[in-house]
Design an enzyme around this catalytic site. Structure first.
Site, PDB file in Angstrom:
ATOM      1  N   CYS A  38       0.851  -1.196   0.000  1.00 24.95           N
ATOM      2  CA  CYS A  38       0.000   0.000   0.000  1.00 24.95           C
ATOM      3  C   CYS A  38       0.887   1.247   0.000  1.00 24.95           C
ATOM      4  O   CYS A  38       2.052   1.188   0.394  1.00 24.95           O
ATOM      5  CB  CYS A  38      -0.877  -0.025   1.257  1.00 24.95           C
ATOM      6  SG  CYS A  38      -1.779   1.510   1.574  1.00 24.95           S
ATOM      7  N   THR A  40       0.813   3.513   2.061  1.00 23.86           N
ATOM      8  CA  THR A  40       1.254   3.711   3.445  1.00 23.86           C
ATOM      9  C   THR A  40       2.612   3.042   3.678  1.00 23.86           C
ATOM     10  O   THR A  40       3.497   3.610   4.327  1.00 23.86           O
ATOM     11  CB  THR A  40       0.212   3.098   4.417  1.00 23.86           C
ATOM     12  OG1 THR A  40      -1.042   3.708   4.157  1.00 23.86           O
ATOM     13  CG2 THR A  40       0.596   3.327   5.863  1.00 23.86           C
ATOM     14  N   HIS A  43       5.313   5.128   2.195  1.00 19.76           N
ATOM     15  CA  HIS A  43       5.634   6.284   3.054  1.00 19.76           C
ATOM     16  C   HIS A  43       6.545   5.848   4.203  1.00 19.76           C
ATOM     17  O   HIS A  43       7.485   6.558   4.565  1.00 19.76           O
ATOM     18  CB  HIS A  43       4.363   6.899   3.641  1.00 19.76           C
ATOM     19  CG  HIS A  43       3.486   7.596   2.641  1.00 19.76           C
ATOM     20  ND1 HIS A  43       3.925   8.662   1.902  1.00 19.76           N
ATOM     21  CD2 HIS A  43       2.197   7.385   2.265  1.00 19.76           C
ATOM     22  CE1 HIS A  43       2.948   9.076   1.106  1.00 19.76           C
ATOM     23  NE2 HIS A  43       1.895   8.304   1.305  1.00 19.76           N
ATOM     24  N   HIS A  63      -0.287  -4.222   5.965  1.00 20.52           N
ATOM     25  CA  HIS A  63      -1.630  -4.510   6.491  1.00 20.52           C
ATOM     26  C   HIS A  63      -2.536  -5.208   5.485  1.00 20.52           C
ATOM     27  O   HIS A  63      -3.634  -5.616   5.834  1.00 20.52           O
ATOM     28  CB  HIS A  63      -2.286  -3.219   6.980  1.00 20.52           C
ATOM     29  CG  HIS A  63      -2.327  -2.143   5.944  1.00 20.52           C
ATOM     30  ND1 HIS A  63      -1.278  -1.257   5.758  1.00 20.52           N
ATOM     31  CD2 HIS A  63      -3.260  -1.820   5.029  1.00 20.52           C
ATOM     32  CE1 HIS A  63      -1.579  -0.441   4.776  1.00 20.52           C
ATOM     33  NE2 HIS A  63      -2.769  -0.757   4.304  1.00 20.52           N
ATOM     34  N   CYS A  93     -11.332   0.399  19.524  1.00 20.04           N
ATOM     35  CA  CYS A  93     -11.193   0.371  20.986  1.00 20.04           C
ATOM     36  C   CYS A  93     -12.270  -0.477  21.647  1.00 20.04           C
ATOM     37  O   CYS A  93     -12.058  -1.024  22.728  1.00 20.04           O
ATOM     38  CB  CYS A  93     -11.197   1.788  21.551  1.00 20.04           C
ATOM     39  SG  CYS A  93     -12.827   2.552  21.699  1.00 20.04           S
ATOM     40  N   ARG A 200      -1.572   3.383 -16.207  1.00 19.48           N
ATOM     41  CA  ARG A 200      -2.768   3.200 -15.399  1.00 19.48           C
ATOM     42  C   ARG A 200      -4.038   3.507 -16.201  1.00 19.48           C
ATOM     43  O   ARG A 200      -5.074   2.873 -15.986  1.00 19.48           O
ATOM     44  CB  ARG A 200      -2.673   4.068 -14.143  1.00 19.48           C
ATOM     45  CG  ARG A 200      -1.588   3.541 -13.209  1.00 19.48           C
ATOM     46  CD  ARG A 200      -1.365   4.343 -11.961  1.00 19.48           C
ATOM     47  NE  ARG A 200      -0.628   3.531 -10.996  1.00 19.48           N
ATOM     48  CZ  ARG A 200      -0.324   3.918  -9.765  1.00 19.48           C
ATOM     49  NH1 ARG A 200      -0.679   5.114  -9.333  1.00 19.48           N
ATOM     50  NH2 ARG A 200       0.337   3.110  -8.952  1.00 19.48           N
ATOM     51  N   LEU A 262     -11.473  10.065  -0.791  1.00 20.64           N
ATOM     52  CA  LEU A 262     -10.581   9.069  -0.196  1.00 20.64           C
ATOM     53  C   LEU A 262      -9.128   9.523  -0.252  1.00 20.64           C
ATOM     54  O   LEU A 262      -8.343   9.263   0.654  1.00 20.64           O
ATOM     55  CB  LEU A 262     -10.731   7.736  -0.946  1.00 20.64           C
ATOM     56  CG  LEU A 262      -9.839   6.606  -0.432  1.00 20.64           C
ATOM     57  CD1 LEU A 262     -10.580   5.773   0.606  1.00 20.64           C
ATOM     58  CD2 LEU A 262      -9.347   5.713  -1.557  1.00 20.64           C
ATOM     59  N   GLY A 263      -8.753  10.191  -1.378  1.00 21.83           N
ATOM     60  CA  GLY A 263      -7.357  10.587  -1.605  1.00 21.83           C
ATOM     61  C   GLY A 263      -6.871  11.505  -0.495  1.00 21.83           C
ATOM     62  O   GLY A 263      -7.590  12.420  -0.074  1.00 21.83           O
ATOM     63  N   ILE A 286     -13.961   9.641   3.344  1.00 25.18           N
ATOM     64  CA  ILE A 286     -13.991   8.175   3.455  1.00 25.18           C
ATOM     65  C   ILE A 286     -12.674   7.717   4.081  1.00 25.18           C
ATOM     66  O   ILE A 286     -11.596   8.062   3.590  1.00 25.18           O
ATOM     67  CB  ILE A 286     -14.139   7.499   2.078  1.00 25.18           C
ATOM     68  CG1 ILE A 286     -15.375   8.008   1.340  1.00 25.18           C
ATOM     69  CG2 ILE A 286     -14.153   5.975   2.235  1.00 25.18           C
ATOM     70  CD1 ILE A 286     -16.694   7.531   1.887  1.00 25.18           C
ATOM     71  N   TYR A 287     -12.765   6.930   5.141  1.00 21.87           N
ATOM     72  CA  TYR A 287     -11.563   6.396   5.785  1.00 21.87           C
ATOM     73  C   TYR A 287     -11.778   4.903   6.026  1.00 21.87           C
ATOM     74  O   TYR A 287     -12.777   4.517   6.639  1.00 21.87           O
ATOM     75  CB  TYR A 287     -11.317   7.138   7.109  1.00 21.87           C
ATOM     76  CG  TYR A 287     -10.074   6.711   7.841  1.00 21.87           C
ATOM     77  CD1 TYR A 287      -8.828   6.667   7.196  1.00 21.87           C
ATOM     78  CD2 TYR A 287     -10.131   6.347   9.182  1.00 21.87           C
ATOM     79  CE1 TYR A 287      -7.692   6.276   7.872  1.00 21.87           C
ATOM     80  CE2 TYR A 287      -8.989   5.963   9.871  1.00 21.87           C
ATOM     81  CZ  TYR A 287      -7.773   5.921   9.207  1.00 21.87           C
ATOM     82  OH  TYR A 287      -6.647   5.528   9.884  1.00 21.87           O
TER      83      TYR A 287
HETATM   84  P1  NAD Z   1      -1.912   6.195  -5.759  1.00 23.02           P
HETATM   85  O1  NAD Z   1      -1.046   7.264  -5.236  1.00 23.02           O
HETATM   86  O2  NAD Z   1      -1.291   4.996  -6.385  1.00 23.02           O
HETATM   87  O3  NAD Z   1      -2.965   6.808  -6.795  1.00 23.02           O
HETATM   88  C1  NAD Z   1      -3.195   8.161  -6.960  1.00 23.02           C
HETATM   89  C2  NAD Z   1      -3.315   8.408  -8.447  1.00 23.02           C
HETATM   90  O4  NAD Z   1      -3.722   9.753  -8.659  1.00 23.02           O
HETATM   91  C3  NAD Z   1      -1.989   8.196  -9.190  1.00 23.02           C
HETATM   92  O5  NAD Z   1      -2.147   7.220 -10.202  1.00 23.02           O
HETATM   93  C4  NAD Z   1      -1.697   9.583  -9.761  1.00 23.02           C
HETATM   94  O6  NAD Z   1      -1.049   9.529 -11.027  1.00 23.02           O
HETATM   95  C5  NAD Z   1      -3.097  10.169  -9.850  1.00 23.02           C
HETATM   96  N1  NAD Z   1      -3.108  11.627  -9.991  1.00 23.02           N
HETATM   97  C6  NAD Z   1      -2.155  12.519  -9.628  1.00 23.02           C
HETATM   98  N2  NAD Z   1      -2.492  13.769 -10.016  1.00 23.02           N
HETATM   99  C7  NAD Z   1      -3.689  13.677 -10.633  1.00 23.02           C
HETATM  100  C8  NAD Z   1      -4.550  14.609 -11.252  1.00 23.02           C
HETATM  101  N3  NAD Z   1      -4.260  15.920 -11.295  1.00 23.02           N
HETATM  102  N4  NAD Z   1      -5.705  14.161 -11.800  1.00 23.02           N
HETATM  103  C9  NAD Z   1      -6.014  12.849 -11.769  1.00 23.02           C
HETATM  104  N5  NAD Z   1      -5.230  11.908 -11.194  1.00 23.02           N
HETATM  105  C10 NAD Z   1      -4.085  12.320 -10.619  1.00 23.02           C
HETATM  106  O7  NAD Z   1      -2.802   5.745  -4.517  1.00 23.02           O
HETATM  107  P2  NAD Z   1      -3.872   4.564  -4.248  1.00 23.02           P
HETATM  108  O8  NAD Z   1      -3.199   3.487  -3.486  1.00 23.02           O
HETATM  109  O9  NAD Z   1      -4.655   4.207  -5.458  1.00 23.02           O
HETATM  110  O10 NAD Z   1      -4.793   5.371  -3.240  1.00 23.02           O
HETATM  111  C11 NAD Z   1      -5.543   6.482  -3.704  1.00 23.02           C
HETATM  112  C12 NAD Z   1      -5.532   7.623  -2.696  1.00 23.02           C
HETATM  113  O11 NAD Z   1      -6.248   7.220  -1.522  1.00 23.02           O
HETATM  114  C13 NAD Z   1      -4.152   8.059  -2.204  1.00 23.02           C
HETATM  115  O12 NAD Z   1      -4.166   9.454  -2.009  1.00 23.02           O
HETATM  116  C14 NAD Z   1      -4.023   7.343  -0.873  1.00 23.02           C
HETATM  117  O13 NAD Z   1      -3.148   8.039   0.016  1.00 23.02           O
HETATM  118  C15 NAD Z   1      -5.437   7.406  -0.377  1.00 23.02           C
HETATM  119  N6  NAD Z   1      -5.855   6.366   0.566  1.00 23.02           N
HETATM  120  C16 NAD Z   1      -6.782   6.727   1.463  1.00 23.02           C
HETATM  121  C17 NAD Z   1      -7.299   5.793   2.327  1.00 23.02           C
HETATM  122  C18 NAD Z   1      -8.362   6.191   3.285  1.00 23.02           C
HETATM  123  O14 NAD Z   1      -8.758   5.360   4.105  1.00 23.02           O
HETATM  124  N7  NAD Z   1      -8.876   7.418   3.199  1.00 23.02           N
HETATM  125  C19 NAD Z   1      -6.864   4.457   2.297  1.00 23.02           C
HETATM  126  C20 NAD Z   1      -5.907   4.114   1.322  1.00 23.02           C
HETATM  127  C21 NAD Z   1      -5.413   5.073   0.460  1.00 23.02           C
HETATM  128 ZN    ZN Z   2     -13.942   2.954  19.619  1.00 21.37          ZN
END
Ligand code: NAD
Ligand code: ZN
Length: 342
Positions: A38, A40, A43, A63, A93, A200, A262-263, A286-287
């Site tokens: 992932c 994460t 990072h 995970h 919890c 992609r 989500l992002g 969304i988390y």
């Molecule tokens: P990822 O970083 O692989 O995908 C993000 C995509 O966005 C990439 O393919 C990138 O090229 C594209 N992107 C960048 N700039 C853009 C633009 N201007 N327009 C359109 N697309 C663009 O990540 P992932 O694993 O697919 O996860 C998606 C997102 O969700 C990430 O930001 C991640 O951190 C987040 N995330 C959130 C949760 C949550 O619970 N909220 C859980 C997992 C991941």
């Molecule tokens: Zn709780």
């Protein structure tokens, strides 16, 4: 056991021998088969500012996993040795208002597997039985390995009704790719995917996108016109974390639309609230996944023909973790799987 560990603050991960985790009475010991990488984990490997303030080494990372039940605590009665399982990575919890009401995904005190407690990039992982998902018969074991991010995709894609609606997916990373297939499966009319990465975009087209757009080359207004849309997107799935992309999506939404976000942006985002007010939009953060309604929906949709297989692009042995992580961070990849069996 072998485990991929952040041994000390700073970049990198090490494959080292560590003691097997101990087992409490409500716990399940899982022999890990496959894991997914992932963002994460990337990072944590690169040790960016988020990782530096969040992670306390030593820590086993990871995970996303599937494996088989190897041992159960004395209080566990509904699992048997050998059952194929994955795990919900948010350990809640159990005591707060939302937990007591059964809304576990809203727990403000959840601890992340591979973030706040030892994770799944190891030969064994231990989780409370309440976090264990027993896979349904005939599940593809590779798909089972990525139920965690698949759940992010399902949670986001089903945040608003998509049947008959026009959906915009912003960002076709692994999660955006899966969400594209989910929105299509759930009956959307058009699923437009915006993604700058060509590798992609090609996968998105195979996963059911009506149109794939390079946002640097085509305007969403033009795509709408070509498709014959009259007002704008009804549902936006924000999966890029890119502030400019979020603003662009907002400007292309129909009155009454919903945006599921989500992002994760790396900085504060400014947006024009007038768009939200006068178009009467709903923005929803969304988390994670809903426990365990999202897991149920994932299993049901796979049984009714949803195919997220094309989102998996690379497979490695855990011994080649460096190459696996490099593939995952290259951008020219979907989901990257590591196999933990000898
Ligand atoms: P990822 O970083 O692989 O995908 C993000 C995509 O966005 C990439 O393919 C990138 O090229 C594209 N992107 C960048 N700039 C853009 C633009 N201007 N327009 C359109 N697309 C663009 O990540 P992932 O694993 O697919 O996860 C998606 C997102 O969700 C990430 O930001 C991640 O951190 C987040 N995330 C959130 C949760 C949550 O619970 N909220 C859980 C997992 C991941
Ligand atoms: Zn709780």
């Amino acid at each position: 056991m072998r485990a991929l560990v952040k041994t000390r603050p700073g970049p990198g991960l090490e494959l080292v021998d560590v003691p097997s985790p101990s087992l409490g009475i409500d716990d399940v010991r899982i022999r890990v088969h496959r894991t997914g990488i992932c963002g994460t984990d990337l990072h944590i490997r690169s040790w960016d500012p988020w990782a530096a303030r969040t992670i306390t080494p030593p820590l086993i990372v990871g995970h996303e996993f599937v494996g088989e039940v190897a041992e159960i605590g004395s209080n566990v009665h509904d699992l048997a040795i050998g059952d194929l399982v994955s795990g919900e990575g948010h350990v809640v919890c159990g005591r707060c208002r939302h937990c007591r009401a059964g809304r576990w995904h809203l727990c403000a005190h959840s601890i992340g597997l591979g973030v706040g407690r030892d994770g799944a990039f190891a030969e064994e992982v231990v989780l409370p039985v309440a976090n264990v998902w027993h896979h349904w018969p005939r599940i593809d074991p590779e798909i089972a390995a990525i139920f965690d991010p698949f759940g992010n995709a399902v949670h986001t894609a089903l945040a608003f009704p998509v049947l008959g609606e026009d959906v915009l997916v912003v960002g076709a990373g692994p999660i955006g790719l899966m969400a594209t297939a989910v929105a299509r499966h759930a009956g959307a009319r058009y699923v437009v995917v915006s993604e700058p990465n060509a590798f992609r975009r090609e996968i998105a087209a195979r996963m059911g996108a009506t149109v794939v757009v390079d946002p640097r080359e085509r305007r969403l207004e033009d795509v709408q016109r070509e498709l014959g849309m009259v007002e704008g997107f009804d549902v936006v799935l924000e999966m890029s974390g890119n502030p400019a992309a979020l603003r662009d999506a907002l400007a292309n939404m129909a009155h009454g639309g919903g945006m599921a976000i989500l992002g994760i942006p790396s900085e504060e985002v400014t947006l024009d609230l007038n768009q939200v007010i006068f178009k009467m939009l709903t923005l929803r953060g969304i988390y994670g996944r809903e426990m365990f309604e999202t897991w149920y929906k994932m299993s049901v949709m796979l049984q009714s023909g949803l195919d997220i297989g094309p989102a998996i692009t690379h497979r490695f042995s855990y011994r080649d973790h460096e190459a696996a992580f490099d593939a995952a961070s290259s951008g020219d990849s979907g989901k990257v799987i590591m196999d933990w069996r000898e």
